[in-house]
Scaffold this motif. Structure first.
Motif, PDB file in Angstrom:
ATOM      1  N   GLN A   1       0.840  -1.199   0.000  1.00 66.74           N
ATOM      2  CA  GLN A   1       0.000   0.000   0.000  1.00 66.74           C
ATOM      3  C   GLN A   1       0.875   1.250   0.000  1.00 66.74           C
ATOM      4  O   GLN A   1       2.041   1.211   0.385  1.00 66.74           O
ATOM      5  N   ALA A   2       0.315   2.354  -0.404  1.00 68.11           N
ATOM      6  CA  ALA A   2       1.010   3.640  -0.369  1.00 68.11           C
ATOM      7  C   ALA A   2       0.952   4.172   1.055  1.00 68.11           C
ATOM      8  O   ALA A   2       0.161   5.062   1.383  1.00 68.11           O
ATOM      9  N   SER A   3       1.772   3.602   1.909  1.00 71.83           N
ATOM     10  CA  SER A   3       1.814   3.997   3.317  1.00 71.83           C
ATOM     11  C   SER A   3       3.204   3.691   3.864  1.00 71.83           C
ATOM     12  O   SER A   3       4.042   3.132   3.174  1.00 71.83           O
ATOM     13  N   GLU A   4       3.412   4.042   5.122  1.00 76.94           N
ATOM     14  CA  GLU A   4       4.698   3.746   5.763  1.00 76.94           C
ATOM     15  C   GLU A   4       4.941   2.240   5.800  1.00 76.94           C
ATOM     16  O   GLU A   4       6.035   1.762   5.485  1.00 76.94           O
ATOM     17  N   SER A   5       3.934   1.466   6.190  1.00 79.73           N
ATOM     18  CA  SER A   5       4.108   0.012   6.245  1.00 79.73           C
ATOM     19  C   SER A   5       4.317  -0.562   4.843  1.00 79.73           C
ATOM     20  O   SER A   5       5.056  -1.527   4.660  1.00 79.73           O
ATOM     21  N   GLY A   6       3.679   0.045   3.845  1.00 76.31           N
ATOM     22  CA  GLY A   6       3.866  -0.381   2.457  1.00 76.31           C
ATOM     23  C   GLY A   6       5.289  -0.129   1.989  1.00 76.31           C
ATOM     24  O   GLY A   6       5.891  -0.977   1.321  1.00 76.31           O
ATOM     25  N   ARG A   7       5.833   1.024   2.363  1.00 77.44           N
ATOM     26  CA  ARG A   7       7.226   1.340   2.008  1.00 77.44           C
ATOM     27  C   ARG A   7       8.183   0.375   2.703  1.00 77.44           C
ATOM     28  O   ARG A   7       9.160  -0.073   2.110  1.00 77.44           O
ATOM     29  N   GLU A   8       7.886   0.041   3.937  1.00 70.56           N
ATOM     30  CA  GLU A   8       8.719  -0.927   4.658  1.00 70.56           C
ATOM     31  C   GLU A   8       8.664  -2.296   3.987  1.00 70.56           C
ATOM     32  O   GLU A   8       9.681  -2.981   3.874  1.00 70.56           O
TER      33      GLU A   8
END
Length: 158
Positions: free
Chosen positions: A113-120
């Protein structure tokens, strides 16, 4: 990281084994040819699947598992060819695992997802893919060395 880059790194493994066997005894020639045929089948799978998608990467991993099993099941009597056989089994087994790991990691990036967890999730996948690429590069070099040694051995008179 694209799938194409992953397979480009695997290119050293795709070395076809060419062999002049005129001076070998029939028994040694036959054994060399059987081992070469199965190893070439595995390297052809890699060449054929360059630049493919995640699902194909997972299938390639499964196909390489089959090649690994086929190499291991060859009934070779020559002690030196048995050593080469064992080396190729390890190379294809590890290559299969590296391709599966990279394919799964690449698949994980598609659901991020386009989110912090997605970037991780993407960063973790990128690290796994890089690790798989490093492994594949090392295995490619090992395969090249083993191919050269086997060609030299199979070309020697008994």
């Amino acid at each position: 990281m694209s799938v194409l880059r992953k397979y480009t790194v695997l290119a050293p493994v795709s070395l076809s084994i060419a062999l002049l066997v005129a001076s070998c005894s029939e028994n040694k020639v036959s054994q060399c040819q059987r081992l070469i045929r199965v190893v070439n089948a595995g390297t052809s799978l890699i060449d054929k699947n360059k630049g493919t998608q995640v699902i194909t990467s997972i299938q390639l991993s499964k196909d390489l598992d089959f090649v690994t099993k086929s190499i291991g099941e060859l009934k070779l009597k020559d002690p030196k060819l048995k050593e080469f056989q064992s080396g190729f089994v390890k190379i294809f087994q590890n290559l299969s695992q590296a391709i599966a790991k990279a394919g799964k990691a690449l698949g994980a990036t598609k659901t991020a997802q386009a989110s912090e967890s997605g970037r991780e999730k993407i960063q973790k996948a990128r690290a796994e893919i890089d690790s798989a690429l490093t492994t594949a590069t090392t295995l490619g070099k090992q395969s090249d060395t083993l191919v050269n040694q086997m060609n030299k051995y199979c070309s020697e008179p008994e």
